[in-house]
Motif scaffolding. Structure first.
Motif, PDB file in Angstrom:
ATOM      1  N   VAL A  94       0.814  -1.222   0.000  1.00 22.33           N
ATOM      2  CA  VAL A  94       0.000   0.000   0.000  1.00 22.33           C
ATOM      3  C   VAL A  94       0.844   1.266   0.000  1.00 22.33           C
ATOM      4  CG1 VAL A  94      -1.716   1.310   1.331  1.00 22.33           C
ATOM      5  CG2 VAL A  94      -1.928  -1.169   1.110  1.00 22.33           C
ATOM      6  N   LYS A  95       2.043   1.220   0.577  1.00 20.95           N
ATOM      7  CA  LYS A  95       2.828   2.445   0.773  1.00 20.95           C
ATOM      8  C   LYS A  95       3.162   3.174  -0.534  1.00 20.95           C
ATOM      9  CE  LYS A  95       7.404   0.249   0.737  1.00 20.95           C
ATOM     10  NZ  LYS A  95       8.675   0.055   1.467  1.00 20.95           N
ATOM     11  N   ASP A  96       3.223   2.431  -1.654  1.00 15.38           N
ATOM     12  CA  ASP A  96       3.591   3.053  -2.933  1.00 15.38           C
ATOM     13  C   ASP A  96       2.385   3.458  -3.783  1.00 15.38           C
ATOM     14  OD1 ASP A  96       6.365   2.888  -2.539  1.00 15.38           O
ATOM     15  OD2 ASP A  96       6.375   0.781  -3.113  1.00 15.38           O
ATOM     16  N   ILE A  97       1.171   3.287  -3.252  1.00 15.17           N
ATOM     17  CA  ILE A  97      -0.029   3.654  -4.003  1.00 15.17           C
ATOM     18  C   ILE A  97      -0.305   5.152  -3.829  1.00 15.17           C
ATOM     19  CG2 ILE A  97      -2.499   3.262  -4.302  1.00 15.17           C
ATOM     20  CD1 ILE A  97      -2.104   0.468  -3.236  1.00 15.17           C
ATOM     21  N   SER A  98      -0.521   5.836  -4.931  1.00 17.92           N
ATOM     22  CA  SER A  98      -0.706   7.300  -4.900  1.00 17.92           C
ATOM     23  C   SER A  98      -2.160   7.658  -4.640  1.00 17.92           C
ATOM     24  CB  SER A  98      -0.231   7.899  -6.229  1.00 17.92           C
ATOM     25  OG  SER A  98       1.051   7.438  -6.571  1.00 17.92           O
TER      26      SER A  98
END
Length: 487
Positions: free
Chosen positions: A412-416
């Motif tokens: 999830v951390k790289d989802i904009s």
């Protein structure tokens, strides 16, 4: 063995997916007018009947085979043993299934009435055994898969226009359909020796395959029941008109979700390979990109077609399907939900050997779907079936996320999310402005609104320097420059 890039594989698979949408648009108008309802219905019914036999004949090998072969693709001897084992299992199950098919062909009156057509379609069962399409997916031979599939589809269209001239030619069309779908499997078999040997060099280990094969089979059977449950219950509890409304919405949803999940098919063998080799960094790097791709594309497509459900239905199906507008709106969130569960289930749980968790999530969704259908369909018909489907897809995703609670933060951390939200708000404003203009032509309305909506959406993502969009744009520009420099 040379392995193509994920980008190349995605392009090839996207072309393949697009062809599966475009070719029916070419063939359906001609076939429906030539064979009429009775002839085209007979061919569709025969194909549907054989699809259930094919499901039992192949068990879960089409999906399991990709993972099993991808894990050992660097070792020709191990790969050969795995392919031999799976082909033997597939042969045994096909023989048993075919025997049951022949018995039913003799004793069931409806089967006997279309004996010739069913026998022609049953050839696909045999071709599936020698086709080993799962091996070519495991080896990421998507260039070969796309080219041979397109060639056979083009040839089949030529045969169709030359040979299908009247309603009496429905059996010929049935044979052409089998040729289009399974004819290329002969080429697969002839090409097989490039990658595997048929000589037995070590002891077979059938037992190690049986449990995962049965889990994948149960999963595919669950999906088959689950995806058809709404239509069957709606048909039993309401009328054919309600089924027609619901089916129109489902067709639009299916096309959109197929485009968004096309990346998952490409990534499964690569992710299975990384999981087997313990390459966690590359594994999660690809997963993060896949999830971001799904959110970016899925969110935009979901919101646009929710806003323009009325125009989409009226253009595709006509004014008689006005009752399909509300079901389509209720179904639109499933496009994003299916895309996300494809990442969590097919791209994370399956390559890491947790396919049983995927099965549990699907069973949870199926139970939810059944209960909600039972409650909602008597009161709001097609709308109720659509709501039940959307809630069921949400349950599937939530169950899979629970199983991935430890690894979900890495994905999830790289989802904009913030950038997508801002872009969507402005795109909706642009889409709303076009609706306010009230353009009378449905086609022009959809065309202009799509250009404005996705233009604003994509433009805002670029202005916010969203990494996936900017990276894709930079790569595309670089590819064009390289081609120009070569000239």
């Amino acid at each position: 063995m040379k392995v193509n890039s994920v980008k190349f594989n995605f392009i090839m698979n996207f072309i393949l997916t697009a062809s599966s949408i475009i070719f029916p648009l070419i063939t359906f108008p001609y076939i429906s007018r030539t064979l009429l309802a009775a002839g085209s219905g007979a061919v569709s019914s025969a194909a549907s009947v054989l699809s259930y036999f094919a499901m039992f004949a192949s068990l879960g090998i089409p999906t399991y085979g990709i993972r099993a072969c991808a894990r050992v693709r660097d070792d020709r001897e191990e790969l050969s043993r795995t392919v031999q084992e799976l082909m033997i299992v597939n042969t045994v199950t096909t023989v048993l299934t075919y025997a049951v098919f022949l018995v039913l062909l003799a004793v069931v009156p409806k089967f006997a009435a279309e004996k010739e057509l069913l026998m022609i379609n049953s050839v696909s069962l045999i071709l599936n055994v020698i086709g080993v399409s799962w091996l070519y997916s495991a080896l990421e031979e998507y260039g070969y898969i796309a080219s041979r599939t397109l060639i056979f589809k083009v040839i089949s269209i030529i045969f169709m226009f030359l040979m299908v001239k009247s309603p009496d030619d429905y059996i010929i069309y049935g044979a052409i359909s089998v040729f289009a779908g399974s004819g290329s499997y002969v080429l697969n078999f002839l090409r097989l020796r490039r990658y595997v040997d048929f000589k037995k060099t070590q002891q077979y280990h059938f037992k190690e395959h049986l449990k995962p094969i049965m889990i994948f089979f149960a999963t595919s059977a669950g999906i088959s029941v689950y995806t058809n449950l709404d239509t069957v219950m709606l048909w039993m509890m309401k009328t054919n008109v309600d089924v027609g409304y619901y089916s129109a919405g489902i067709k639009v949803k299916t096309v959109l979700s197929t485009l968004i999940t096309s990346l998952g098919t490409v990534l499964l063998p690569r992710l299975s390979y990384y999981a087997e080799k313990g390459n966690k960094d590359e594994f999660y790097k690809i997963i993060a990109k896949a999830c971001n791709f799904v959110v970016l594309l899925g969110a935009g497509v979901t919101v646009y077609f929710w806003m323009y459900a009325k125009e989409s239905i009226l253009l595709l199906a006509g004014a008689d399907f006005y009752g399909a507008i509300a079901p389509m709106k209720y179904l639109m969130p499933t496009v994003l939900l299916i895309g996300l569960s494809n990442v969590t289930g097919i791209q994370v749980l399956t390559p890491t050997g947790r396919e049983s968790k995927v099965l549990y999530s699907i069973l949870a969704g199926a139970v939810t779907d059944f209960v909600l259908n039972l409650v909602l369909i008597p009161y709001i018909a097609a709308d109720g079936a659509a709501i039940a489907t959307t809630v069921a897809e949400l349950v599937v995703l939530l169950v899979q996320c629970i199983y991935l609670k430890d690894t979900l933060p890495k994905i999830v951390k790289d989802i904009s999310i913030r950038k997508v939200f801002v872009a969507l708000i402005l795109a909706m404003a642009g889409g709303g402005l076009i609706r306010w203009l009230d353009i009378k032509s449905l086609f022009l309305n959809l065309l202009i609104s799509a250009v404005v909506f996705f233009g604003i959406y994509g433009g805002m993502l670029m202005l916010q320097k969203e990494s996936f969009v900017c990276g894709t744009l930079e790569n595309s520009i670089q590819m064009i420059r390289n081609k120009l420099n070569r000239r």
